[in-house]
Motif scaffolding. Structure first.
Motif, PDB file in Angstrom:
ATOM      1  N   ALA A 205       4.504   5.085  -5.472  1.00 46.29           N
ATOM      2  CA  ALA A 205       4.034   6.475  -5.538  1.00 46.29           C
ATOM      3  C   ALA A 205       2.802   6.683  -4.667  1.00 46.29           C
ATOM      4  O   ALA A 205       2.661   7.726  -4.007  1.00 46.29           O
ATOM      5  N   ILE A 206       1.901   5.703  -4.657  1.00 44.59           N
ATOM      6  CA  ILE A 206       0.702   5.813  -3.825  1.00 44.59           C
ATOM      7  C   ILE A 206       1.091   5.941  -2.358  1.00 44.59           C
ATOM      8  O   ILE A 206       0.584   6.798  -1.626  1.00 44.59           O
ATOM      9  N   ARG A 207       2.007   5.097  -1.913  1.00 42.93           N
ATOM     10  CA  ARG A 207       2.448   5.151  -0.518  1.00 42.93           C
ATOM     11  C   ARG A 207       3.165   6.459  -0.206  1.00 42.93           C
ATOM     12  O   ARG A 207       3.020   7.019   0.886  1.00 42.93           O
ATOM     13  N   ALA A 208       3.952   6.950  -1.147  1.00 38.87           N
ATOM     14  CA  ALA A 208       4.752   8.154  -0.903  1.00 38.87           C
ATOM     15  C   ALA A 208       3.917   9.428  -0.910  1.00 38.87           C
ATOM     16  O   ALA A 208       4.245  10.383  -0.202  1.00 38.87           O
ATOM     17  N   LEU A 209       2.838   9.435  -1.688  1.00 38.86           N
ATOM     18  CA  LEU A 209       2.133  10.696  -1.946  1.00 38.86           C
ATOM     19  C   LEU A 209       0.746  10.813  -1.316  1.00 38.86           C
ATOM     20  O   LEU A 209       0.343  11.916  -0.937  1.00 38.86           O
ATOM     21  N   CYS A 210       0.024   9.717  -1.226  1.00 44.64           N
ATOM     22  CA  CYS A 210      -1.417   9.825  -0.967  1.00 44.64           C
ATOM     23  C   CYS A 210      -1.749   9.883   0.517  1.00 44.64           C
ATOM     24  O   CYS A 210      -1.210   9.140   1.331  1.00 44.64           O
ATOM     25  N   ASP A 211      -2.679  10.764   0.846  1.00 45.24           N
ATOM     26  CA  ASP A 211      -3.243  10.819   2.188  1.00 45.24           C
ATOM     27  C   ASP A 211      -4.316   9.749   2.355  1.00 45.24           C
ATOM     28  O   ASP A 211      -4.420   9.123   3.411  1.00 45.24           O
ATOM     29  N   THR A 212      -5.123   9.571   1.323  1.00 47.73           N
ATOM     30  CA  THR A 212      -6.195   8.584   1.336  1.00 47.73           C
ATOM     31  C   THR A 212      -6.256   7.891  -0.019  1.00 47.73           C
ATOM     32  O   THR A 212      -5.734   8.401  -1.015  1.00 47.73           O
ATOM     33  N   CYS A 213      -6.921   6.740  -0.043  1.00 52.77           N
ATOM     34  CA  CYS A 213      -7.137   6.004  -1.285  1.00 52.77           C
ATOM     35  C   CYS A 213      -8.574   5.514  -1.352  1.00 52.77           C
ATOM     36  O   CYS A 213      -9.149   5.113  -0.334  1.00 52.77           O
ATOM     37  N   VAL A 214      -9.121   5.534  -2.558  1.00 54.12           N
ATOM     38  CA  VAL A 214     -10.379   4.873  -2.862  1.00 54.12           C
ATOM     39  C   VAL A 214     -10.044   3.714  -3.785  1.00 54.12           C
ATOM     40  O   VAL A 214      -9.363   3.903  -4.795  1.00 54.12           O
ATOM     41  N   VAL A 215     -10.491   2.515  -3.430  1.00 54.40           N
ATOM     42  CA  VAL A 215     -10.181   1.325  -4.219  1.00 54.40           C
ATOM     43  C   VAL A 215     -11.444   0.867  -4.939  1.00 54.40           C
ATOM     44  O   VAL A 215     -12.504   0.718  -4.318  1.00 54.40           O
ATOM     45  N   GLU A 224     -11.773   2.142   1.293  1.00 54.96           N
ATOM     46  CA  GLU A 224     -11.366   3.542   1.360  1.00 54.96           C
ATOM     47  C   GLU A 224     -10.612   3.754   2.658  1.00 54.96           C
ATOM     48  O   GLU A 224     -10.985   3.203   3.696  1.00 54.96           O
ATOM     49  N   GLY A 225      -9.524   4.523   2.602  1.00 55.40           N
ATOM     50  CA  GLY A 225      -8.742   4.778   3.807  1.00 55.40           C
ATOM     51  C   GLY A 225      -7.327   5.173   3.451  1.00 55.40           C
ATOM     52  O   GLY A 225      -7.034   5.547   2.310  1.00 55.40           O
ATOM     53  N   THR A 226      -6.428   5.087   4.412  1.00 54.57           N
ATOM     54  CA  THR A 226      -5.028   5.406   4.163  1.00 54.57           C
ATOM     55  C   THR A 226      -4.415   4.343   3.247  1.00 54.57           C
ATOM     56  O   THR A 226      -4.924   3.217   3.168  1.00 54.57           O
ATOM     57  N   PRO A 227      -3.318   4.668   2.552  1.00 56.60           N
ATOM     58  CA  PRO A 227      -2.693   3.655   1.693  1.00 56.60           C
ATOM     59  C   PRO A 227      -2.354   2.366   2.433  1.00 56.60           C
ATOM     60  O   PRO A 227      -2.627   1.269   1.935  1.00 56.60           O
ATOM     61  N   ASP A 228      -1.764   2.457   3.636  1.00 52.96           N
ATOM     62  CA  ASP A 228      -1.401   1.249   4.368  1.00 52.96           C
ATOM     63  C   ASP A 228      -2.630   0.423   4.713  1.00 52.96           C
ATOM     64  O   ASP A 228      -2.602  -0.819   4.626  1.00 52.96           O
ATOM     65  N   ALA A 229      -3.718   1.102   5.093  1.00 54.40           N
ATOM     66  CA  ALA A 229      -4.924   0.377   5.485  1.00 54.40           C
ATOM     67  C   ALA A 229      -5.544  -0.350   4.303  1.00 54.40           C
ATOM     68  O   ALA A 229      -5.897  -1.535   4.404  1.00 54.40           O
ATOM     69  N   VAL A 230      -5.677   0.333   3.167  1.00 52.21           N
ATOM     70  CA  VAL A 230      -6.369  -0.311   2.051  1.00 52.21           C
ATOM     71  C   VAL A 230      -5.505  -1.388   1.402  1.00 52.21           C
ATOM     72  O   VAL A 230      -6.021  -2.412   0.942  1.00 52.21           O
ATOM     73  N   LEU A 231      -4.197  -1.192   1.381  1.00 57.64           N
ATOM     74  CA  LEU A 231      -3.334  -2.184   0.744  1.00 57.64           C
ATOM     75  C   LEU A 231      -3.160  -3.446   1.580  1.00 57.64           C
ATOM     76  O   LEU A 231      -2.676  -4.465   1.080  1.00 57.64           O
ATOM     77  N   SER A 232      -3.557  -3.398   2.846  1.00 55.74           N
ATOM     78  CA  SER A 232      -3.545  -4.601   3.677  1.00 55.74           C
ATOM     79  C   SER A 232      -4.941  -5.185   3.850  1.00 55.74           C
ATOM     80  O   SER A 232      -5.120  -6.170   4.569  1.00 55.74           O
ATOM     81  N   ASN A 233      -5.923  -4.591   3.166  1.00 55.41           N
ATOM     82  CA  ASN A 233      -7.305  -5.069   3.236  1.00 55.41           C
ATOM     83  C   ASN A 233      -7.448  -6.359   2.421  1.00 55.41           C
ATOM     84  O   ASN A 233      -7.103  -6.389   1.244  1.00 55.41           O
ATOM     85  N   PRO A 234      -7.936  -7.442   3.018  1.00 52.66           N
ATOM     86  CA  PRO A 234      -8.056  -8.709   2.280  1.00 52.66           C
ATOM     87  C   PRO A 234      -8.882  -8.608   1.006  1.00 52.66           C
ATOM     88  O   PRO A 234      -8.566  -9.260   0.004  1.00 52.66           O
ATOM     89  N   GLN A 235      -9.924  -7.765   1.015  1.00 55.82           N
ATOM     90  CA  GLN A 235     -10.752  -7.630  -0.182  1.00 55.82           C
ATOM     91  C   GLN A 235      -9.973  -6.967  -1.310  1.00 55.82           C
ATOM     92  O   GLN A 235     -10.131  -7.309  -2.489  1.00 55.82           O
ATOM     93  N   VAL A 236      -9.103  -6.027  -0.954  1.00 61.01           N
ATOM     94  CA  VAL A 236      -8.269  -5.366  -1.957  1.00 61.01           C
ATOM     95  C   VAL A 236      -7.234  -6.347  -2.509  1.00 61.01           C
ATOM     96  O   VAL A 236      -7.022  -6.422  -3.722  1.00 61.01           O
ATOM     97  N   MET A 237      -6.607  -7.132  -1.638  1.00 66.25           N
ATOM     98  CA  MET A 237      -5.641  -8.129  -2.109  1.00 66.25           C
ATOM     99  C   MET A 237      -6.310  -9.171  -2.997  1.00 66.25           C
ATOM    100  O   MET A 237      -5.736  -9.624  -3.985  1.00 66.25           O
ATOM    101  N   GLN A 238      -7.524  -9.540  -2.649  1.00 64.27           N
ATOM    102  CA  GLN A 238      -8.272 -10.484  -3.477  1.00 64.27           C
ATOM    103  C   GLN A 238      -8.507  -9.907  -4.867  1.00 64.27           C
ATOM    104  O   GLN A 238      -8.361 -10.591  -5.881  1.00 64.27           O
ATOM    105  N   ALA A 239      -8.861  -8.604  -4.928  1.00 64.71           N
ATOM    106  CA  ALA A 239      -9.130  -7.961  -6.219  1.00 64.71           C
ATOM    107  C   ALA A 239      -7.880  -7.893  -7.080  1.00 64.71           C
ATOM    108  O   ALA A 239      -7.925  -8.118  -8.299  1.00 64.71           O
TER     109      ALA A 239
END
Length: 252
Positions: A205-215, A224-239
């Motif tokens: 749903a996040i990928r389908a709907l969101c323009d931006t994300c705050v993690v 913070e950024g687009t869904p694709d950018a934040v979900l590929s962020n190493p710090q986000v994957m670590q979390a």
């Protein structure tokens, strides 16, 4: 800057502690009018607390929340609603002794543009049908399934006539078919001119709907950024995963 690009909600330096536990630490972000923004992160990261601070469920310890350029901190919850901010809750808050229709009527009668019972009932009936509850309008809240209670809560929020809608895991618990219907419903709400901030763990749903994300993680904003950018962020994957590998798993 056009009206569609302007900042509708601005959060700056927001902080909240419960005793010695800092639940939200110096969070800042902006939400542009007409967008859908995701507020994501592991359980316990402070996401719902942020919504509670915006809607005056809790008083903030520090910071600023500005909506359409006006400060919200210090206002009461009903004043936030009258300012055209509505929300759903992670733990559903439907009045069990009232029908689905009556629950939604309350939103129209006491929201941003209070209406008398007759027009409120007419609009509530339309909203009940819109969220997929046609035929169940006269069932009591206590008789409805959990998913249908969530639909009632969304309809009630929309009945207040918000410009900003805050969704706290509204898509959680839906089966695959219901999820697709829910995603399309949120798209349509946005097309109606409502800006949306959604807490969600369903990354489809996040990928389908969101323009931006705050993690968020442990009360802090970590990306913070687009869904694709934040979900590929190493710090986000670590979390999410406790590892710097497995991007596809994090995005699933």
């Amino acid at each position: 800057m056009t009206r569609a690009q302007e900042t509708l909600l601005g959060v700056s330096g927001l902080r909240k502690a419960f005793g010695g536990l800092v639940a939200v630490r110096d969070i800042s972000f902006e939400i542009r009018r007409g967008t859908i923004a995701g507020l994501i992160g592991p359980n316990g990261s402070g996401k719902t607390t942020v919504l509670n601070l915006i809607t005056a469920e809790f008083p903030a310890d520090a910071g600023s929340v500005r909506f359409r350029g006006e400060e919200l901190l210090g206002r009461r919850s009903f004043e936030i609603c009258r300012a055209r901010i509505a929300r759903t809750f992670q733990l559903v808050r439907v009045l069990p002794g009232m029908t689905a229709l009556e629950n939604v009527m309350l939103g129209r009668m006491f929201g941003a543009e209070p209406a008398r019972p007759a027009p409120a009932e007419h609009e509530a009936e339309a909203l009940i049908a819109r969220v997929g509850l046609a035929g169940r309008a006269h069932m009591y809240g206590a008789q409805l399934t959990y998913i249908d209670q969530k639909r009632v809560e969304l309809a009630r929020a929309l009945a207040t006539r918000p410009q900003l809608l805050l969704l706290d895991e509204w898509l959680a618990g839906l089966n695959p078919t219901e999820l697709q219907v829910g995603i399309e419903l949120i798209r349509q709400i946005r097309k109606d001119g409502v800006t949306i901030v959604m807490i969600e763990h369903v990354m489809e749903a996040i990928r389908a709907l969101c323009d931006t994300c705050v993690v968020m993680n442990a009360g802090e904003k970590i990306a913070e950024g687009t869904p694709d950018a934040v979900l590929s962020n190493p710090q986000v994957m670590q979390a999410y995963l406790g590892t710097d590998t497995g991007a596809e798993d994090a995005a699933a």
